[in-house]
Write a protein that holds these residues in place. Structure first.
Motif, mmCIF file in Angstrom:
data_model
loop_
_atom_site.group_PDB
_atom_site.id
_atom_site.type_symbol
_atom_site.label_atom_id
_atom_site.label_comp_id
_atom_site.label_asym_id
_atom_site.label_seq_id
_atom_site.Cartn_x
_atom_site.Cartn_y
_atom_site.Cartn_z
ATOM 1 N N SER B 39 0.865 -1.183 0.000
ATOM 2 C CA SER B 39 0.000 0.000 0.000
ATOM 3 C C SER B 39 0.900 1.231 0.000
ATOM 4 O O SER B 39 2.074 1.140 0.377
ATOM 5 C CB SER B 39 -0.920 0.003 1.225
ATOM 6 N N TRP B 46 -6.953 -0.422 4.582
ATOM 7 C CA TRP B 46 -7.984 -1.438 4.426
ATOM 8 C C TRP B 46 -8.521 -1.926 5.768
ATOM 9 O O TRP B 46 -7.863 -1.872 6.792
ATOM 10 C CB TRP B 46 -7.445 -2.637 3.634
ATOM 11 N N GLY B 81 -12.210 0.378 2.229
ATOM 12 C CA GLY B 81 -11.068 1.279 2.127
ATOM 13 C C GLY B 81 -11.134 2.276 3.266
ATOM 14 O O GLY B 81 -12.219 2.726 3.653
ATOM 15 N N ALA B 123 -7.793 4.720 -0.916
ATOM 16 C CA ALA B 123 -8.536 3.675 -0.200
ATOM 17 C C ALA B 123 -8.958 2.580 -1.174
ATOM 18 O O ALA B 123 -8.827 1.382 -0.881
ATOM 19 C CB ALA B 123 -9.762 4.288 0.487
ATOM 20 N N ALA B 127 -7.098 -1.125 -1.047
ATOM 21 C CA ALA B 127 -8.034 -2.195 -0.687
ATOM 22 C C ALA B 127 -8.187 -3.189 -1.837
ATOM 23 O O ALA B 127 -8.370 -4.390 -1.616
ATOM 24 C CB ALA B 127 -9.388 -1.596 -0.299
#
Lengths: 223, 223
Positions: B39, B46, B81, B123, B127
């Motif tokens: 990420s 997440w 998210g 997000a 996610a």
């Protein structure tokens, strides 16, 4: 390599051997898998630009805050989301039975048409699923990768000549890792980020939970 | 199972054996891998809600256009998210050297603070990467999965008690497949969706391309 091993081995890598190249044939093998990623209504809201040319990678690096991995990697792959992918539905479903087409095509159109935020959400969502496939496929073949959002989206769009229907979602650099991997960085505990049944339900510990008895010691992860 | 095989085997499945359950221990094994997904800035934007309870799955089905896979699957996993994940940075980097913290923390905050569209993009992006890990991890262990966006996000948020900092990104249903898989649906040709160096560059055929000689027969994928 087992998937568990691939997941452990995949790291976000920043230093690459600048002398290592990747052939089109090797890239093709990867992308033959990437396009099997799922997408909403199978709209395949993605387009990829694999930058292998040295001069282009140098320019792309300048648009990416000067980060050297963009130049040193074997291919810097811009993963784009396609905002108007819903308009491809007639083509995607051209071989579907007529009654499926008659039901599905107006539905898809109504779902997305005029909804700019949803089109953007979808482009990012589907392109990200595909990007993850790309990274695992690369790892499974011994390549290191690094996903990046640290770049100027307008400059990158101009440089790679994106049409207005495409947005940059991330760059995935791919190449041969130069330095040994650093220790893996912090992860939130699973029991904090995975809740059972509702956000205020018990965290997932791996132990069976009695029904209707959320563990009060666990605060909701989103709170 | 090799990754290539996992990619081929993963299909978006809609029919599940309603009698098959998944234990918390099995889910935990999956999520121990999911949280290793990448990420941006390792913000781990997440949160997951694994709905296993029958009554809850029934209600969730109602919020998902009545689609039966939500009820019949072993777990319907809402992938959320986290819009304000950037605020977790001090916690995530608490063990980093002081000079790293001093550089990185203000940078992350400036990057996201007040930028609602970027928070949403991030997000969804992070996610979705995690959701893809979840699906491959499940496939590698013999579970079928199906990603879904066909649900009412407000109704789902209310039902699963999401806090305002969380948005539903997709539901991944997971269970034992009931019907044999259908033939795989149409995919755009790789040489159309993967371009070399620029969007108007040659499509990726798998054959080496002479430099500066884009193939005029290939139209840009985004055009």
């Amino acid at each position: 390599m087992e998937f568990s091993e691939i997941v452990q081995q995949r790291r976000s890598v920043k230093s690459y051997d600048p002398d290592k190249t990747i052939s089109d044939a090797e890239l093709r093998e990867l992308f033959d898998e990437v396009v099997l990623s799922p997408s909403s209504f199978n709209l395949q809201n993605w387009t990829f630009i694999a930058v292998k040319d040295s001069a282009m990678k140098k320019k792309l690096k300048e648009a990416a805050w000067g980060q050297s991995q963009v130049k040193d990697c074997s291919a810097a792959i811009l993963v784009c989301g396609k905002l108007d992918a819903y308009q491809d539905a007639p083509k995607i479903y051209k071989d579907a039975p007529k009654e499926v087409q008659e039901g599905l095509l107006p539905m898809i159109n109504n779902f997305y048409e005029g909804k700019e935020q949803l089109q953007r959400d979808e482009a990012i969502r589907s392109a990200s699923l595909a990007a993850m496939t790309l990274m695992y496929g690369a790892t499974s073949r011994g390549w290191a990768t690094g996903p990046m959002i640290g770049f100027d989206p307008e400059a990158v769009s101009r440089l790679l000549k994106l049409t207005p229907n495409l947005i940059p979602v991330m760059i995935v650099v791919l190449g041969r890792q130069k330095d040994p991997p650093r220790p893996r960085s912090y992860r939130h505990p699973v029991e904090k980020v995975v809740r059972l049944n509702t956000l205020d339900g018990p965290g997932l510990t791996g132990m069976p939970h009695p029904p209707n008895k959320p563990d009060p010691a666990h605060m909701p992860a989103g709170a």
